[in-house]
Design a protein around this motif. Structure first.
Motif, PDB file in Angstrom:
ATOM      1  N   ALA A   1     -41.838  19.666  29.966  1.00 48.37           N
ATOM      2  CA  ALA A   1     -40.780  18.687  29.723  1.00 48.37           C
ATOM      3  C   ALA A   1     -39.490  19.387  29.293  1.00 48.37           C
ATOM      4  N   ILE A   2     -39.608  20.436  28.487  1.00 56.56           N
ATOM      5  CA  ILE A   2     -38.434  21.209  28.084  1.00 56.56           C
ATOM      6  C   ILE A   2     -37.778  21.842  29.307  1.00 56.56           C
ATOM      7  N   GLU A   3     -38.580  22.427  30.187  1.00 57.84           N
ATOM      8  CA  GLU A   3     -38.028  23.030  31.406  1.00 57.84           C
ATOM      9  C   GLU A   3     -37.335  21.996  32.272  1.00 57.84           C
ATOM     10  N   ILE A   4     -37.883  20.808  32.372  1.00 56.70           N
ATOM     11  CA  ILE A   4     -37.257  19.749  33.168  1.00 56.70           C
ATOM     12  C   ILE A   4     -35.901  19.387  32.573  1.00 56.70           C
ATOM     13  N   ILE A   5     -35.817  19.296  31.261  1.00 57.89           N
ATOM     14  CA  ILE A   5     -34.539  19.013  30.603  1.00 57.89           C
ATOM     15  C   ILE A   5     -33.532  20.116  30.913  1.00 57.89           C
ATOM     16  N   LEU A   6     -33.973  21.376  30.857  1.00 62.66           N
ATOM     17  CA  LEU A   6     -33.070  22.492  31.114  1.00 62.66           C
ATOM     18  C   LEU A   6     -32.602  22.533  32.565  1.00 62.66           C
ATOM     19  N   ARG A   7     -33.426  22.112  33.495  1.00 62.83           N
ATOM     20  CA  ARG A   7     -33.099  22.185  34.929  1.00 62.83           C
ATOM     21  C   ARG A   7     -32.314  20.975  35.435  1.00 62.83           C
TER      22      ARG A   7
ATOM     23  N   LEU B   1     -31.887   7.300  34.016  1.00 65.24           N
ATOM     24  CA  LEU B   1     -31.542   7.983  32.767  1.00 65.24           C
ATOM     25  C   LEU B   1     -30.320   8.870  33.019  1.00 65.24           C
ATOM     26  N   PRO B   2     -29.127   8.288  33.158  1.00 64.86           N
ATOM     27  CA  PRO B   2     -27.963   9.064  33.572  1.00 64.86           C
ATOM     28  C   PRO B   2     -27.536  10.142  32.574  1.00 64.86           C
ATOM     29  N   GLY B   3     -27.902  10.037  31.322  1.00 60.82           N
ATOM     30  CA  GLY B   3     -27.532  11.045  30.327  1.00 60.82           C
ATOM     31  C   GLY B   3     -28.570  12.139  30.156  1.00 60.82           C
ATOM     32  N   PHE B   4     -29.640  12.099  30.940  1.00 62.00           N
ATOM     33  CA  PHE B   4     -30.748  13.041  30.785  1.00 62.00           C
ATOM     34  C   PHE B   4     -30.372  14.409  31.334  1.00 62.00           C
ATOM     35  N   GLY B   5     -30.737  15.455  30.611  1.00 61.53           N
ATOM     36  CA  GLY B   5     -30.560  16.821  31.079  1.00 61.53           C
ATOM     37  C   GLY B   5     -29.589  17.614  30.221  1.00 61.53           C
ATOM     38  N   ALA B   6     -29.747  18.932  30.270  1.00 64.29           N
ATOM     39  CA  ALA B   6     -28.894  19.830  29.488  1.00 64.29           C
ATOM     40  C   ALA B   6     -27.599  20.172  30.211  1.00 64.29           C
ATOM     41  N   GLY B   7     -27.548  20.007  31.516  1.00 65.60           N
ATOM     42  CA  GLY B   7     -26.326  20.272  32.249  1.00 65.60           C
ATOM     43  C   GLY B   7     -25.942  21.735  32.335  1.00 65.60           C
ATOM     44  N   LEU B   8     -26.922  22.612  32.463  1.00 64.34           N
ATOM     45  CA  LEU B   8     -26.632  24.045  32.479  1.00 64.34           C
ATOM     46  C   LEU B   8     -25.859  24.488  33.713  1.00 64.34           C
ATOM     47  N   ARG B   9     -25.930  23.722  34.801  1.00 64.34           N
ATOM     48  CA  ARG B   9     -25.227  24.141  36.021  1.00 64.34           C
ATOM     49  C   ARG B   9     -23.722  24.219  35.829  1.00 64.34           C
ATOM     50  N   ARG B  10     -23.195  23.542  34.830  1.00 56.97           N
ATOM     51  CA  ARG B  10     -21.751  23.632  34.601  1.00 56.97           C
ATOM     52  C   ARG B  10     -21.326  25.022  34.130  1.00 56.97           C
ATOM     53  N   PHE B  11     -22.319  25.846  33.755  1.00 55.13           N
ATOM     54  CA  PHE B  11     -22.030  27.213  33.318  1.00 55.13           C
ATOM     55  C   PHE B  11     -22.181  28.244  34.435  1.00 55.13           C
TER      56      PHE B  11
ATOM     57  N   ARG C   1     -29.513  22.888  22.629  1.00 54.49           N
ATOM     58  CA  ARG C   1     -29.958  22.314  21.352  1.00 54.49           C
ATOM     59  C   ARG C   1     -29.762  20.792  21.357  1.00 54.49           C
ATOM     60  N   SER C   2     -28.583  20.334  21.753  1.00 51.81           N
ATOM     61  CA  SER C   2     -28.291  18.890  21.758  1.00 51.81           C
ATOM     62  C   SER C   2     -29.217  18.133  22.709  1.00 51.81           C
ATOM     63  N   ALA C   3     -29.407  18.681  23.910  1.00 50.18           N
ATOM     64  CA  ALA C   3     -30.268  18.001  24.888  1.00 50.18           C
ATOM     65  C   ALA C   3     -31.710  17.907  24.390  1.00 50.18           C
ATOM     66  N   LEU C   4     -32.221  18.982  23.813  1.00 54.83           N
ATOM     67  CA  LEU C   4     -33.611  18.963  23.342  1.00 54.83           C
ATOM     68  C   LEU C   4     -33.785  18.020  22.153  1.00 54.83           C
ATOM     69  N   ILE C   5     -32.835  18.019  21.238  1.00 56.21           N
ATOM     70  CA  ILE C   5     -32.921  17.121  20.080  1.00 56.21           C
ATOM     71  C   ILE C   5     -32.880  15.667  20.536  1.00 56.21           C
ATOM     72  N   ASP C   6     -32.006  15.370  21.496  1.00 57.39           N
ATOM     73  CA  ASP C   6     -31.854  13.988  21.961  1.00 57.39           C
ATOM     74  C   ASP C   6     -32.966  13.524  22.887  1.00 57.39           C
ATOM     75  N   GLN C   7     -33.565  14.444  23.657  1.00 55.68           N
ATOM     76  CA  GLN C   7     -34.413  14.024  24.759  1.00 55.68           C
ATOM     77  C   GLN C   7     -35.876  14.437  24.667  1.00 55.68           C
ATOM     78  N   GLU C   8     -36.252  15.229  23.695  1.00 54.77           N
ATOM     79  CA  GLU C   8     -37.667  15.599  23.554  1.00 54.77           C
ATOM     80  C   GLU C   8     -38.101  15.338  22.114  1.00 54.77           C
ATOM     81  N   PRO C   9     -38.547  14.100  21.831  1.00 61.49           N
ATOM     82  CA  PRO C   9     -38.877  13.719  20.456  1.00 61.49           C
ATOM     83  C   PRO C   9     -40.158  14.350  19.908  1.00 61.49           C
TER      84      PRO C   9
END
Length: 139
Positions: free
Chosen positions: A42-48, A57-67, A85-93
């Motif tokens: 689940a963490i990997e899915i958030i990162l990808r 879930l339009p706000g889901f994800g860490a958005g790393l591609r912007r980097f 950090r923000s994505a994991l805190i918000d999306q993986e309880p």
């Protein structure tokens, strides 16, 4: 009401069981990830995932591609650490994020290693995940 198959739930239902990521058949059936492995996937899915990619879930994800194509610098590392950090805190309880560190790989100038230390809340088990993120094409 039908009960869940006990072979899928097992002794730690609070951590969950879901389709393994990536989804692929194993012996003609879908593979499953259980418990701590399910949390890690689940963490990997958030990162990808980029925000906006999941319709429901339009706000889901860490958005790393912007980097992508950003310099492998301390400024970029700090921005990536905060996004993760923000994505994991918000999306993986199921976890408590202990530390997120982004570092340039010594041997590959286009590779950033994202180190995530986390604790699975229900079991109080500590884990470390190192996620490789390529800022440009891999050689």
């Amino acid at each position: 009401m039908a009960l869940a198959d006990p072979r899928l739930i097992g002794p730690r239902p609070h951590l969950g069981v879901g389709w393994a990521f990536p989804v692929r058949p194993e012996g003609g059936r879908l593979g499953y990830a259980r418990y701590e492995e399910d949390v890690e996937q689940a963490i990997e899915i958030i990162l990808r995932t980029n925000p906006g990619e999941r319709v429901m879930l339009p706000g889901f994800g860490a958005g790393l591609r912007r980097f992508l194509f950003a310099p492998n610098s301390a400024v970029t590392h700090g921005r990536v650490e905060e996004a993760v950090r923000s994505a994991l805190i918000d999306q993986e309880p199921r976890i408590t994020v202990e530390r997120v560190t982004a570092l340039a790989a010594e041997d590959e100038p286009n590779l950033m290693r994202i180190e995530i230390d986390y604790v699975v809340r229900r079991s109080n088990a500590f884990f470390n995940l190192v996620y490789p993120f390529y800022l440009t094409e891999a050689d």
